[in-house]
Design an enzyme around this catalytic site. Structure first.
Site, PDB file in Angstrom:
ATOM      1  N   ASP A 219     -10.634 -22.545 -62.356  1.00 36.45           N
ATOM      2  CA  ASP A 219     -11.362 -21.946 -61.234  1.00 36.45           C
ATOM      3  C   ASP A 219     -12.729 -22.609 -61.088  1.00 36.45           C
ATOM      4  OD1 ASP A 219     -11.974 -20.313 -59.148  1.00 36.45           O
ATOM      5  OD2 ASP A 219     -12.375 -18.529 -60.349  1.00 36.45           O
TER       6      ASP A 219
ATOM      7  N   SER B 187     -16.186 -17.206 -66.813  1.00 38.89           N
ATOM      8  CA  SER B 187     -15.155 -16.221 -67.096  1.00 38.89           C
ATOM      9  C   SER B 187     -15.760 -15.072 -67.889  1.00 38.89           C
ATOM     10  CB  SER B 187     -14.007 -16.855 -67.889  1.00 38.89           C
ATOM     11  OG  SER B 187     -14.437 -17.165 -69.206  1.00 38.89           O
TER      12      SER B 187
ATOM     13  N   HIS C  47     -15.124 -13.586 -64.038  1.00 40.12           N
ATOM     14  CA  HIS C  47     -13.770 -13.028 -64.032  1.00 40.12           C
ATOM     15  C   HIS C  47     -13.808 -11.668 -64.714  1.00 40.12           C
ATOM     16  CE1 HIS C  47     -12.121 -17.415 -63.881  1.00 40.12           C
ATOM     17  NE2 HIS C  47     -12.602 -17.005 -62.723  1.00 40.12           N
TER      18      HIS C  47
END
Length: 838
Positions: free
Chosen positions: A128, A9, A36
């Site tokens: 994720d 992330s 991300h």
């Protein structure tokens, strides 16, 4: 070339830095980084990562070829995939906040690289990457996860570990070396088929696995077995198969890990959407036609893993019924089975991560799921349609009278021999015109006489009607419980003999006679489970609904169950056979009168402890003769039948009461068992608490022992100090009893070790000091220090000083008497006085 996908992330930059700082520049691998990112901001990640690696770091571009020893970073507001060795970029399919770009990359790697794919999950929020790791694990790739304890954000690593799809778990700085060690041990291009020697070498390992898990993997494809076993060996850094077998012998946890690795429990909701669309729009509505109202369709999901396939089928049924016949009252019962107890437990919960949004439409999520903070829950109306069971399709009896079977991406792991055994079993389990769903890479092979393809590309087939009685009994005979009898005994009576035997006329004739005219019979073990079937038993035995059960009491048709129960008990206690005559059996085509012979065996050795039940139909002529005989003897046949029916009704009522009493007893036993289980859990908890207390006491004991050692050392130090000052010291308690003394004091006051605790008044002394005890008491009472000069019987002088004994807590606990020898001082004083004139 291997490709490594890395997911993190926006807060995982520190983990990415640690990873690339310890990655050599000449690994021969390419690295794809998905983070991300804010879709509205320019990414600075390539410039930041370039500081920590000598490999070139580039932002990914459309159709950019993937090269070894290079790093490619996803651009903002894009999804990154790999296809044919090039990078493919696409606009995100989901709105911001619901995007899972790491899963997208990992899934494409699984398709493009298969067992050469490597996926790494680093620090990050959410879940994720978990589904992508499962896809890579299914294809035999390597899945690597950062240790959550070393991650700034541990949600993504924890989700991957909880899903059971992490091969390596370590801090980010250690992951590159672990990956390189794995790559060196696992060849990039594996053999298409192992040699005979390699296959033979696997036998001890497979036998050990079967011994510890009950499941036989010897009929799985050797390539799959080798690939999975080599992965586990590489993860442990072992190059020798014998060494890994020894590890399995001593490590039950590794056995379970290898077991789960070989199962390849990867699935998802509505996998292959085209197949499900056709099933909902066409196949299921066609199946509904002609079914009576209130009919319950029966389906079997083989290898259900964590339940997504079974729940997808329940949803598909609801949608198909609503679209085609919304007013019909049809129901669905799904039997979902798997050989993994962990997968069945997970499936029963019906809880799935938020990442299912990637594969399930919003409409279905709203209709069939309940959304919670961190997961989705299957709604009760869908959950109630599915019954999960621990079941091995290879060993255990099948479910029967089914309208639909789904077995998707399971047969691809079986060799051809096992596939040819499983597919006829499915045909036996299905009703005529029932549906069979296979995976996208599976076919029925040469069994086109059993199934008709509806949509060959979609792998949907319809079950062809067959010679039902003969075919069913053939399959029942071909698939007895394999764990009960050795394979050499499980030979059906109608199995074709060897070609050499058929060359002999007598053998061929005997074979035909046995095949056509021998009575139907079954062989039972000590638990009354059927282990062998001969002849046509379908008129007497019928598989019970629900989970497959081969016990004869469960399979016996109406009219046989009660007499068989009593006769089996009687046969077990005698050597002669038990004969049951004129039993009326209710079959699907009416009633049939049958004679039953039951014989228990003590020899030969192969049948010792077993029982044979032989069924012989009573000819119609015999029935007619019986009626005629009853007429000739003047008996009213209808009245006789009515009397028999009354007796049967009474017997059934008695049996019903007995079953109810047994049920009540069983419920009481279950209740007692639950209470005992609860008590056992409480005792276990108490034991753990006692163990904890014992450990605490041991710790306290150790601390006290250390303090005692320190105290003993301090006492020794004090004793040495007192002895070294050559001052007579006497310690008394509040009752003026001796507490301690120095060696110097023992030469003045008669003291020895046994005098500890004696009163001062009982001691003899050379001091001419009869008021010693009174002065000591006065000091104790008034706390005033007393000091006098006292002579001894031998002419010595001592300065006697009495002071209170004050403890560290400022409490007076006795007195201390010190005696200082002042004889020399007195003598000097006396001599000086003599020299001084008066």
């Amino acid at each position: 070339m291997r490709i490594v996908g890395i997911g993190a992330s926006a807060g995982g930059l520190a983990s990415l830095e640690d990873f690339f700082r310890h990655t050599p520049p000449d690994t021969g691998m390419a690295f794809l980084v998905v983070q991300h990112l804010d879709p509205t901001q320019k990414a600075l990640l390539p410039e930041l990562l370039q500081r920590y690696t000598d490999m070139p770091v580039r932002e990914a571009e459309q159709n950019m070829p993937v090269q070894a020893d290079a790093v490619y970073v996803i651009p903002p507001n894009r999804e990154l995939r790999v296809q044919n060795g090039t990078l493919r970029l696409a606009q995100p399919a989901r709105p911001r906040g619901l995007r899972l770009p790491v899963n997208v990359l990992f899934s494409s790697l699984a398709s493009a690289q298969n067992d050469r794919a490597i996926a790494v999950v680093l620090s990050g929020m959410g879940s994720d990457g978990t589904l992508g790791l499962q896809a890579i694990k299914a294809t035999g790739g390597l899945t690597v996860v950062q240790d959550p304890a070393s991650a700034q954000f541990d949600a993504m690593p924890k989700s991957a570990i909880a899903a059971g799809c992490a091969d390596i778990v370590a801090p980010a700085a250690e992951l590159p070396s672990r990956i390189l060690a794995y790559v060196r041990r696992v060849p990039e291009h594996e053999r298409s088929r192992p040699s005979a020697t390699a296959t033979n070498e696997l036998e001890p390992l497979l036998q050990l696995l079967q011994q510890k898990t009950r499941h036989d993997f010897s009929l799985y494809k050797p390539t799959t077995l080798n690939r999975r076993i080599e992965r586990r060996m590489a993860i442990h850094g072992l190059a020798d198969l014998a060494g890994y077998t020894r590890l399995l012998t001593d490590n039950d946890q590794e056995v379970q890990l290898l077991f789960r690795e070989l199962l390849i429990g990867v699935t998802r909701f509505f996998r292959d959407p085209d197949t499900w669309d056709y099933l909902i729009d066409t196949a299921l509505p066609e199946l509904f036609e002609g079914l009576p109202d209130d009919y319950t369709l029966r389906a079997w999901v083989v290898g259900c893993s964590t339940g997504e396939e079974a729940y997808s089928l329940a949803m598909a049924f609801s949608e198909a019924l609503e679209r085609s016949e919304p007013h019909r009252r049809l129901d669905l019962q799904i039997f979902a089975s798997d050989i993994s107890p962990d997968a069945i437990t997970e499936a029963r919960r019906g809880r799935y991560p938020l990442s299912v949004e990637e594969t399930v439409s919003e409409k279905r999520l709203e209709r069939f799921f309940i959304r919670h903070t961190d997961h989705y829950q299957i709604r009760p109306d869908i959950r109630d349609k599915v019954l999960f069971a621990h079941h091995d399709v290879i060993l255990d009896p099948p479910f029967t009278k089914l309208d639909l079977i789904t077995c998707r991406n399971l047969l691809i792991y079986f060799d051809v021999t096992l596939q040819r055994r499983i597919l006829p079993l499915f045909h036996y389990s299905l009703r005529p015109n029932g549906l069979l769903m296979l995976g996208s890479s599976e076919t029925i092979g040469r069994l086109s006489h059993l199934f008709t393809p509806l949509k060959p590309k979609l792998r949907l087939y319809r079950c062809k009607p067959c010679e039902s009685v003969r075919h069913s009994e053939f399959l029942l005979e071909s698939f007895p419980p394999m764990s009960t009898l050795p394979k050499e005994h499980a030979v059906p009576s109608n199995q074709a003999p060897a070609k050499e035997a058929l060359d002999n006329l007598q053998s061929a004739a005997d074979h035909v006679l046995l095949q056509s005219y021998s009575p139907a019979a079954v062989v039972l073990n000590a638990d009354a489970d059927i282990v062998y079937i001969s002849g046509r038993t379908g008129r007497y035995l019928e598989p019970a609904a629900g989970k497959a059960n081969w016990n004869i009491h469960a399979m016996a048709r109406e009219g046989l169950r009660e007499p068989l129960y009593t006769a089996l008990k009687q046969a077990a206690s005698q050597s002669e056979p038990v004969e049951l005559s004129g039993l009326t059996v209710q079959t699907g085509a009416g009633s049939q009168v049958v004679n039953v012979s039951i014989q228990a065996f003590s020899e030969p050795a192969a049948l010792k402890g077993m029982t044979m039940v032989v069924f012989r139909d009573m000819p119609a002529r015999a029935e007619s003769r019986r009626r005629k005989s009853a007429t000739n003897t003047g008996l009213d046949y209808p009245a006789q039948v009515q009397r028999y029916e009354q007796e049967i009704a009474q017997l059934r009522e008695q049996a019903k009461r007995s079953r109810e009493e047994l049920q009540a007893s069983n419920e009481e036993l279950q209740s007692t068992n639950e209470e005992l289980q609860s008590a056992n859990e409480e005792l276990t908890t108490s034991k753990e608490e006692m163990q904890s207390m014992n450990e605490e006491l041991q710790t306290i004991n150790t601390e006290l022992q250390a303090k005692l050692d320190d105290l003993a050392l301090a006492q020794s130090d004090m004793q040495n100090v007192l002895n070294s000052i050559e001052i007579a010291v006497l310690f008394l308690d509040q009752d003026l009893n001796v507490r301690r003394y120095t060696e110097r004091a023992a030469s003045i006051i008669s003291l020895r070790e046994s005098d500890i605790g004696r009163p001062l008044s009982d001691l003899t002394t050379s001091l001419r000091y009869p008021e010693l005890q009174e002065d000591a008491r006065r000091t104790l009472d008034t706390l005033a220090v007393g000091e006098k000069q006292i002579t001894t019987n031998d002419g010595r002088w001592f300065s006697v000083r009495i002071i209170p004994y004050r403890r560290l807590d400022n409490v007076i606990d006795g007195v201390v008497i010190t005696l200082v020898d002042i004889t020399d001082t007195k003598n000097l004083e006396s001599s000086l006085r003599k020299k001084t004139p008066s």
